[in-house]
Scaffold this motif. Sequence first.
Motif, PDB file in Angstrom:
ATOM      1  N   GLU A 126      37.702 -30.947  39.405  1.00  0.00           N
ATOM      2  CA  GLU A 126      38.646 -30.408  38.597  1.00  0.00           C
ATOM      3  C   GLU A 126      38.645 -28.808  38.605  1.00  0.00           C
ATOM      4  OE1 GLU A 126      38.290 -31.923  34.857  1.00  0.00           O
ATOM      5  OE2 GLU A 126      37.684 -34.106  35.595  1.00  0.00           O
ATOM      6  N   LEU A 127      37.772 -28.339  39.191  1.00  0.00           N
ATOM      7  CA  LEU A 127      37.697 -26.639  39.093  1.00  0.00           C
ATOM      8  C   LEU A 127      37.173 -26.048  40.319  1.00  0.00           C
ATOM      9  CD1 LEU A 127      38.292 -24.163  37.104  1.00  0.00           C
ATOM     10  CD2 LEU A 127      35.792 -24.141  36.796  1.00  0.00           C
ATOM     11  N   THR A 128      36.096 -26.269  40.924  1.00  0.00           N
ATOM     12  CA  THR A 128      35.484 -25.292  41.871  1.00  0.00           C
ATOM     13  C   THR A 128      36.141 -25.819  43.550  1.00  0.00           C
ATOM     14  OG1 THR A 128      33.707 -27.107  42.647  1.00  0.00           O
ATOM     15  CG2 THR A 128      33.325 -25.343  40.892  1.00  0.00           C
ATOM     16  N   ARG A 129      36.719 -27.002  43.567  1.00  0.00           N
ATOM     17  CA  ARG A 129      37.503 -27.247  44.708  1.00  0.00           C
ATOM     18  C   ARG A 129      38.958 -27.159  44.552  1.00  0.00           C
ATOM     19  NH1 ARG A 129      37.024 -32.320  47.780  1.00  0.00           N
ATOM     20  NH2 ARG A 129      37.066 -30.761  49.643  1.00  0.00           N
ATOM     21  N   LEU A 130      39.455 -27.350  43.430  1.00  0.00           N
ATOM     22  CA  LEU A 130      40.790 -27.215  43.080  1.00  0.00           C
ATOM     23  C   LEU A 130      41.519 -25.701  42.973  1.00  0.00           C
ATOM     24  CD1 LEU A 130      43.614 -28.539  42.136  1.00  0.00           C
ATOM     25  CD2 LEU A 130      42.746 -28.111  39.788  1.00  0.00           C
ATOM     26  N   VAL A 131      40.800 -24.969  42.169  1.00  0.00           N
ATOM     27  CA  VAL A 131      41.050 -23.294  42.538  1.00  0.00           C
ATOM     28  C   VAL A 131      41.193 -22.771  43.902  1.00  0.00           C
ATOM     29  CG1 VAL A 131      40.558 -21.199  41.688  1.00  0.00           C
ATOM     30  CG2 VAL A 131      40.450 -23.092  39.979  1.00  0.00           C
ATOM     31  N   PRO A 132      40.171 -22.945  44.852  1.00  0.00           N
ATOM     32  CA  PRO A 132      40.354 -22.610  45.877  1.00  0.00           C
ATOM     33  C   PRO A 132      41.465 -23.135  46.929  1.00  0.00           C
ATOM     34  CG  PRO A 132      38.012 -22.991  45.768  1.00  0.00           C
ATOM     35  CD  PRO A 132      38.835 -23.476  44.494  1.00  0.00           C
ATOM     36  N   PHE A 159      42.313 -25.459  33.180  1.00  0.00           N
ATOM     37  CA  PHE A 159      41.261 -26.189  33.207  1.00  0.00           C
ATOM     38  C   PHE A 159      40.324 -26.555  31.700  1.00  0.00           C
ATOM     39  CE2 PHE A 159      36.577 -26.321  33.459  1.00  0.00           C
ATOM     40  CZ  PHE A 159      36.224 -27.272  33.917  1.00  0.00           C
ATOM     41  N   HIS A 160      40.520 -25.276  31.180  1.00  0.00           N
ATOM     42  CA  HIS A 160      39.761 -25.246  29.745  1.00  0.00           C
ATOM     43  C   HIS A 160      40.970 -26.033  28.997  1.00  0.00           C
ATOM     44  CE1 HIS A 160      37.676 -21.397  30.902  1.00  0.00           C
ATOM     45  NE2 HIS A 160      36.848 -22.294  30.768  1.00  0.00           N
ATOM     46  N   ARG A 161      42.124 -26.070  28.929  1.00  0.00           N
ATOM     47  CA  ARG A 161      43.036 -26.796  28.149  1.00  0.00           C
ATOM     48  C   ARG A 161      42.792 -28.312  28.284  1.00  0.00           C
ATOM     49  NH1 ARG A 161      46.728 -22.663  29.687  1.00  0.00           N
ATOM     50  NH2 ARG A 161      47.821 -24.027  31.234  1.00  0.00           N
ATOM     51  N   ARG A 162      42.610 -28.622  29.604  1.00  0.00           N
ATOM     52  CA  ARG A 162      42.324 -29.897  29.988  1.00  0.00           C
ATOM     53  C   ARG A 162      41.074 -30.481  29.214  1.00  0.00           C
ATOM     54  NH1 ARG A 162      44.220 -28.475  35.046  1.00  0.00           N
ATOM     55  NH2 ARG A 162      41.952 -28.302  35.888  1.00  0.00           N
ATOM     56  N   VAL A 163      40.009 -29.662  29.260  1.00  0.00           N
ATOM     57  CA  VAL A 163      38.643 -29.906  28.711  1.00  0.00           C
ATOM     58  C   VAL A 163      38.692 -29.979  27.147  1.00  0.00           C
ATOM     59  CG1 VAL A 163      36.394 -29.119  28.444  1.00  0.00           C
ATOM     60  CG2 VAL A 163      37.452 -28.704  30.549  1.00  0.00           C
ATOM     61  N   GLY A 164      39.699 -29.148  26.659  1.00  0.00           N
ATOM     62  CA  GLY A 164      39.756 -29.165  25.185  1.00  0.00           C
ATOM     63  C   GLY A 164      40.408 -30.349  24.893  1.00  0.00           C
ATOM     64  N   THR A 165      41.230 -31.041  25.686  1.00  0.00           N
ATOM     65  CA  THR A 165      41.812 -32.230  25.269  1.00  0.00           C
ATOM     66  C   THR A 165      41.185 -33.622  25.338  1.00  0.00           C
ATOM     67  OG1 THR A 165      44.008 -31.266  26.134  1.00  0.00           O
ATOM     68  CG2 THR A 165      43.939 -33.681  25.719  1.00  0.00           C
ATOM     69  N   THR A 166      40.183 -33.572  26.550  1.00  0.00           N
ATOM     70  CA  THR A 166      39.548 -34.799  26.811  1.00  0.00           C
ATOM     71  C   THR A 166      38.069 -34.516  26.386  1.00  0.00           C
ATOM     72  OG1 THR A 166      38.617 -33.861  28.916  1.00  0.00           O
ATOM     73  CG2 THR A 166      41.025 -35.248  28.666  1.00  0.00           C
ATOM     74  N   GLY A 167      37.662 -33.420  26.333  1.00  0.00           N
ATOM     75  CA  GLY A 167      36.157 -33.262  25.761  1.00  0.00           C
ATOM     76  C   GLY A 167      35.322 -33.571  27.004  1.00  0.00           C
ATOM     77  N   ALA A 194      51.152 -29.553  51.718  1.00  0.00           N
ATOM     78  CA  ALA A 194      50.824 -30.648  51.414  1.00  0.00           C
ATOM     79  C   ALA A 194      50.334 -30.497  49.918  1.00  0.00           C
ATOM     80  CB  ALA A 194      49.722 -30.858  52.134  1.00  0.00           C
ATOM     81  N   ASP A 195      50.235 -31.775  49.416  1.00  0.00           N
ATOM     82  CA  ASP A 195      49.576 -31.622  47.999  1.00  0.00           C
ATOM     83  C   ASP A 195      48.114 -31.545  47.955  1.00  0.00           C
ATOM     84  OD1 ASP A 195      47.913 -34.481  48.116  1.00  0.00           O
ATOM     85  OD2 ASP A 195      49.945 -35.020  49.054  1.00  0.00           O
ATOM     86  N   ASP A 196      47.666 -31.351  46.720  1.00  0.00           N
ATOM     87  CA  ASP A 196      46.401 -30.758  46.572  1.00  0.00           C
ATOM     88  C   ASP A 196      45.260 -31.664  46.964  1.00  0.00           C
ATOM     89  OD1 ASP A 196      47.049 -28.684  45.056  1.00  0.00           O
ATOM     90  OD2 ASP A 196      46.790 -29.547  43.175  1.00  0.00           O
ATOM     91  N   LEU A 197      45.277 -32.990  47.130  1.00  0.00           N
ATOM     92  CA  LEU A 197      44.342 -33.986  47.495  1.00  0.00           C
ATOM     93  C   LEU A 197      44.360 -33.871  49.212  1.00  0.00           C
ATOM     94  CD1 LEU A 197      44.460 -36.880  44.951  1.00  0.00           C
ATOM     95  CD2 LEU A 197      42.764 -35.047  45.216  1.00  0.00           C
ATOM     96  N   ASN A 206      33.692 -21.905  49.136  1.00  0.00           N
ATOM     97  CA  ASN A 206      33.957 -21.175  47.527  1.00  0.00           C
ATOM     98  C   ASN A 206      33.449 -22.184  46.498  1.00  0.00           C
ATOM     99  OD1 ASN A 206      35.285 -18.569  47.487  1.00  0.00           O
ATOM    100  ND2 ASN A 206      36.533 -19.497  49.105  1.00  0.00           N
ATOM    101  N   SER A 207      33.882 -23.492  46.872  1.00  0.00           N
ATOM    102  CA  SER A 207      33.243 -24.614  45.642  1.00  0.00           C
ATOM    103  C   SER A 207      31.443 -24.545  45.686  1.00  0.00           C
ATOM    104  CB  SER A 207      33.923 -25.957  46.129  1.00  0.00           C
ATOM    105  OG  SER A 207      33.357 -26.901  45.283  1.00  0.00           O
ATOM    106  N   LYS A 208      31.012 -24.587  46.860  1.00  0.00           N
ATOM    107  CA  LYS A 208      29.577 -24.437  46.877  1.00  0.00           C
ATOM    108  C   LYS A 208      29.271 -23.387  46.179  1.00  0.00           C
ATOM    109  CE  LYS A 208      25.826 -25.181  49.954  1.00  0.00           C
ATOM    110  NZ  LYS A 208      25.236 -25.472  51.324  1.00  0.00           N
ATOM    111  N   ALA A 209      29.479 -22.239  46.571  1.00  0.00           N
ATOM    112  CA  ALA A 209      28.903 -20.825  46.121  1.00  0.00           C
ATOM    113  C   ALA A 209      29.216 -20.756  44.586  1.00  0.00           C
ATOM    114  CB  ALA A 209      29.808 -19.666  46.555  1.00  0.00           C
TER     115      ALA A 209
END
Length: 392
Positions: free
Chosen positions: A152-158, A137-145, A171-174, A268-271
């Motif tokens: 991109e983080l709180t739902r994806l990681v869980p 995630f940090h690498r993606r943020v560093g690329t796009t700003g 199944a895929d992530d989405l 987890n995303s909400k927390a």
Amino acid sequence: MSLKTLWADALEAEHDLHEELINLREIVDKKLETLLANPKRVRSLFALLRSVSPIFRAPGIAAVSLYPDVVEVLDHDEVFSVTEIYGAKMEATTGDFVLGMANTPQYQLERGLMRQAVSAGDAAAIQSLVEAECAAFHRRVGTTGRADLVPELTRLVPTRLVEGYFGASGADDLTTMRWMRAIFREIFLNLGNDPGMAREANEAAKGLNASLDATIALRKAQVARDETAPDDFLTRLVGLQAAASEPFADEVIRRIVGGTIVGTVDTNSKAICQAIDQLLDRPAELDAARAASEAGDQKALAAIVFEALRFNPQNPFLIRHCEADYTVAAGTERAHLIHRGDLVLVGTQSAMFDPAVFPDPDRFDAGRPREPYLHFGHGIHSCFGAQIGGSL
């Protein structure tokens, strides 16, 4: 101020509480999501309850707000039941799950299987998976700003935990995110029985259950051939099935995995979001959390997060159904009868602001003892995640 004036004010507060609780019952039944999206309303109502009427009842609804009373209700699951609240919707989607069962032999068997499928090293493995995802995630943020924290983080990681740790990798992530949200909303938030939410959840459940059945069949074949299979929650249940002296069906594995993961992504995303939101309002505590993270001090970081969530937890109250007339806090001045059939709001957040247990409760204090926090609930239906998250 005269005694007469004080008495009149108390009666007015009691009347206001009565009206507010009746209104709250309607909101809970029809639009629980709306209520949970307004934490200030929930917190202010329970604060008033603590000071005016700690155990309160209005027609069809009751609420408990002090720590010992919250714990008492959650300890008496035979009276304050989850089955009436969640059982039918679990059965219609993921199937029977311990969170919606009474304390029966089936509950004891399946809760025991869940405990056996968790190992001592899981917290470290989960931490490693999460750190890898956060680094990406940090690498993606560093690329796009730019970054959108929730998708991109709180739902994806869980979601990656659902796939990588729990073994629901079909199944895929989405798609996994969509399944988890639809089923979660139906079971835990659709008390008004919105048919659209039910249809969406039932379709999601068909996809999830078919995917889990296929994965279970694959893992069973791998175990039977003595092949190396992923060391995940699902595969361990398959191993327990193979070794069981009293056989249990594949459906048990599917129900356990499906019921467990439904509460993983959105909870987890909400927390995470609400803990970060609280820390953003407290620069010193945010700096302390950052320093603990950089030092690899997980216990210090967890203590800060637990305290942040006390001010806005992922769930400010639990819901129970009263199965028989019961007097809470019997023998005390606040003793109150809750009637059979009442919907009971169990104020877990309110309990964490009870000054008898959390001194100076409005002060942020990451040095508080861990034991009294109720983020995982309490009693036999406490969140299974406490076995992992509680070890930090």
